[in-house]
Design a protein around this motif. Structure first.
Motif, PDB file in Angstrom:
ATOM      1  N   LEU A 158      51.135  32.685  34.707  1.00  0.00           N
ATOM      2  CA  LEU A 158      51.311  33.894  35.495  1.00  0.00           C
ATOM      3  C   LEU A 158      51.921  33.662  36.872  1.00  0.00           C
ATOM      4  O   LEU A 158      52.802  34.409  37.280  1.00  0.00           O
ATOM      5  N   PRO A 159      51.474  32.667  37.660  1.00  0.00           N
ATOM      6  CA  PRO A 159      52.022  32.538  38.997  1.00  0.00           C
ATOM      7  C   PRO A 159      53.540  32.408  39.014  1.00  0.00           C
ATOM      8  O   PRO A 159      54.218  33.027  39.827  1.00  0.00           O
ATOM      9  N   PRO A 203      31.410  45.946  41.063  1.00  0.00           N
ATOM     10  CA  PRO A 203      31.525  44.738  41.882  1.00  0.00           C
ATOM     11  C   PRO A 203      31.669  45.061  43.369  1.00  0.00           C
ATOM     12  O   PRO A 203      32.415  45.970  43.749  1.00  0.00           O
ATOM     13  N   LEU A 204      30.960  44.307  44.196  1.00  0.00           N
ATOM     14  CA  LEU A 204      31.034  44.411  45.657  1.00  0.00           C
ATOM     15  C   LEU A 204      31.390  43.020  46.170  1.00  0.00           C
ATOM     16  O   LEU A 204      30.526  42.141  46.266  1.00  0.00           O
ATOM     17  N   LEU A 205      32.662  42.809  46.486  1.00  0.00           N
ATOM     18  CA  LEU A 205      33.176  41.463  46.714  1.00  0.00           C
ATOM     19  C   LEU A 205      33.809  41.304  48.091  1.00  0.00           C
ATOM     20  O   LEU A 205      34.445  42.232  48.606  1.00  0.00           O
ATOM     21  N   LEU A 206      33.654  40.107  48.650  1.00  0.00           N
ATOM     22  CA  LEU A 206      34.445  39.672  49.792  1.00  0.00           C
ATOM     23  C   LEU A 206      35.510  38.713  49.279  1.00  0.00           C
ATOM     24  O   LEU A 206      35.219  37.832  48.462  1.00  0.00           O
ATOM     25  N   SER A 207      36.746  38.889  49.748  1.00  0.00           N
ATOM     26  CA  SER A 207      37.867  38.052  49.327  1.00  0.00           C
ATOM     27  C   SER A 207      38.326  37.194  50.503  1.00  0.00           C
ATOM     28  O   SER A 207      38.607  37.723  51.584  1.00  0.00           O
ATOM     29  N   PHE A 208      38.422  35.898  50.280  1.00  0.00           N
ATOM     30  CA  PHE A 208      38.896  34.965  51.303  1.00  0.00           C
ATOM     31  C   PHE A 208      40.250  34.413  50.851  1.00  0.00           C
ATOM     32  O   PHE A 208      40.327  33.682  49.863  1.00  0.00           O
ATOM     33  N   ARG A 209      41.304  34.798  51.554  1.00  0.00           N
ATOM     34  CA  ARG A 209      42.653  34.385  51.161  1.00  0.00           C
ATOM     35  C   ARG A 209      42.772  32.870  51.195  1.00  0.00           C
ATOM     36  O   ARG A 209      42.353  32.216  52.147  1.00  0.00           O
ATOM     37  N   ASN A 245      52.485  38.185  46.702  1.00  0.00           N
ATOM     38  CA  ASN A 245      51.344  37.639  45.957  1.00  0.00           C
ATOM     39  C   ASN A 245      50.195  37.356  46.909  1.00  0.00           C
ATOM     40  O   ASN A 245      50.385  37.211  48.117  1.00  0.00           O
ATOM     41  N   TYR A 246      49.012  37.329  46.339  1.00  0.00           N
ATOM     42  CA  TYR A 246      47.799  37.174  47.138  1.00  0.00           C
ATOM     43  C   TYR A 246      46.776  36.429  46.298  1.00  0.00           C
ATOM     44  O   TYR A 246      46.315  36.938  45.271  1.00  0.00           O
ATOM     45  N   SER A 247      46.437  35.224  46.699  1.00  0.00           N
ATOM     46  CA  SER A 247      45.412  34.449  46.001  1.00  0.00           C
ATOM     47  C   SER A 247      44.180  34.363  46.885  1.00  0.00           C
ATOM     48  O   SER A 247      44.283  34.204  48.107  1.00  0.00           O
ATOM     49  N   SER A 248      43.003  34.462  46.269  1.00  0.00           N
ATOM     50  CA  SER A 248      41.790  34.527  47.071  1.00  0.00           C
ATOM     51  C   SER A 248      40.589  33.993  46.300  1.00  0.00           C
ATOM     52  O   SER A 248      40.558  33.985  45.060  1.00  0.00           O
ATOM     53  N   GLN A 261      40.979  34.767  42.303  1.00  0.00           N
ATOM     54  CA  GLN A 261      41.888  35.821  41.857  1.00  0.00           C
ATOM     55  C   GLN A 261      43.299  35.597  42.393  1.00  0.00           C
ATOM     56  O   GLN A 261      43.478  35.191  43.547  1.00  0.00           O
ATOM     57  N   PHE A 262      44.276  35.848  41.540  1.00  0.00           N
ATOM     58  CA  PHE A 262      45.689  35.848  41.937  1.00  0.00           C
ATOM     59  C   PHE A 262      46.269  37.224  41.642  1.00  0.00           C
ATOM     60  O   PHE A 262      46.161  37.716  40.514  1.00  0.00           O
ATOM     61  N   ARG A 263      46.848  37.857  42.645  1.00  0.00           N
ATOM     62  CA  ARG A 263      47.480  39.158  42.471  1.00  0.00           C
ATOM     63  C   ARG A 263      48.959  39.036  42.781  1.00  0.00           C
ATOM     64  O   ARG A 263      49.362  38.604  43.853  1.00  0.00           O
ATOM     65  N   GLY A 264      49.782  39.426  41.823  1.00  0.00           N
ATOM     66  CA  GLY A 264      51.200  39.599  42.071  1.00  0.00           C
ATOM     67  C   GLY A 264      51.479  41.074  42.262  1.00  0.00           C
ATOM     68  O   GLY A 264      50.590  41.920  42.187  1.00  0.00           O
ATOM     69  N   GLY A 265      52.717  41.426  42.512  1.00  0.00           N
ATOM     70  CA  GLY A 265      53.049  42.825  42.721  1.00  0.00           C
ATOM     71  C   GLY A 265      52.857  43.662  41.481  1.00  0.00           C
ATOM     72  O   GLY A 265      52.454  44.815  41.553  1.00  0.00           O
ATOM     73  N   ALA A 266      53.133  43.090  40.299  1.00  0.00           N
ATOM     74  CA  ALA A 266      53.027  43.844  39.054  1.00  0.00           C
ATOM     75  C   ALA A 266      51.735  43.559  38.305  1.00  0.00           C
ATOM     76  O   ALA A 266      51.191  44.435  37.642  1.00  0.00           O
ATOM     77  N   ALA A 267      51.231  42.336  38.387  1.00  0.00           N
ATOM     78  CA  ALA A 267      50.041  41.963  37.630  1.00  0.00           C
ATOM     79  C   ALA A 267      49.426  40.711  38.232  1.00  0.00           C
ATOM     80  O   ALA A 267      49.947  40.138  39.196  1.00  0.00           O
TER      81      ALA A 267
END
Length: 228
Positions: free
Chosen positions: A14-15, A113-119, A127-130, A179-185
């Protein structure tokens, strides 16, 4: 199990796939709500239910997160349905699972889910990985025990509605994940486990191994999800 392994290996594809071909709509700051579809391995621990083995389950729901992409710390929440439970290797003296042996537990619960995300990587618009840590409160809406090799529902009683098992309806879980977030998925991996015992005078009359010992019942899950 094969499906779970297949999705796990998608992590490595995915990345690179999401690092190409960005358009304006793919910028993360334009998208703060998404869909999550996942698969996982689940089980129980605590001592009340004997000889647990992992069981494959599924999750589906929505997630949304704070508009803090440029900050080191963000938040994320959501609303999901999770089909989980556990298998059990319980047999009689002949090495067979009879109608007196409980062999599977099925649970359907609604999670928030109640989550804190640390980049974990420098800020990027695409993209955003955390690393995630937090709690997953859940309400159990259905719980069924199955017996024998054929996994017949223990609560089945002609056409009468099945009653839930003597378990607490509230399942508070702690969780950690990536978690890894891209613009589409994107994707995420998380481990969760019950903090509180679900035992509410739990007993399965006539089934083996013997229950009603008062020991804890807790659930765990290792999940892989695709996010869109």
């Amino acid at each position: 199990m094969r499906a779970f392994v297949f999705l796990f290996f998608v992590v490595f594809l995915l990345p690179s796939a999401y690092g190409q071909g960005w358009e304006e709509d793919d910028v993360l700051s334009n998208r703060h709500v998404g869909l999550r579809l996942g698969i996982g391995q689940y089980g129980v621990f605590g001592g009340e239910l004997k000889n647990p083995r992992p069981k494959t389950g599924f999750q589906a729901g929505l997630f949304w997160y704070g508009q803090r992409e440029q900050k080191k710390i963000n938040w994320q929440t959501g609303l999901e349905v999770c089909l989980m439970g556990s298998n059990f290797k319980n047999e009689d003296s002949f090495g067979l699972a009879s109608s007196s042996n409980y062999t599977q537990l099925g649970i359907i619960q609604i999670e928030a889910p109640l989550l804190l995300s640390f980049r974990t990587a420098p800020y990027s618009e695409t993209n955003y990985s955390s690393f995630h840590v937090g709690f997953i409160p859940a309400g159990i809406v259905s719980s069924v025990i199955y017996v024998g090799e054929e996994k017949v529902p223990y609560q089945q009683n002609n056409l009468d509605p099945w009653k839930n098992l003597p378990m607490n309806r509230f399942n508070l879980q702690g969780t950690i994940g990536y978690q890894f977030r891209g613009g589409a998925a994107g994707y995420n991996i998380r481990l969760k486990a019950s903090i509180l015992s679900l035992n509410d005078k739990f007993e399965l009359p006539g089934l083996l191994p013997v229950t009603g010992t008062g020991k804890p019942i807790r659930t765990w899950g290792l999940e892989f999800g695709l996010i869109f």
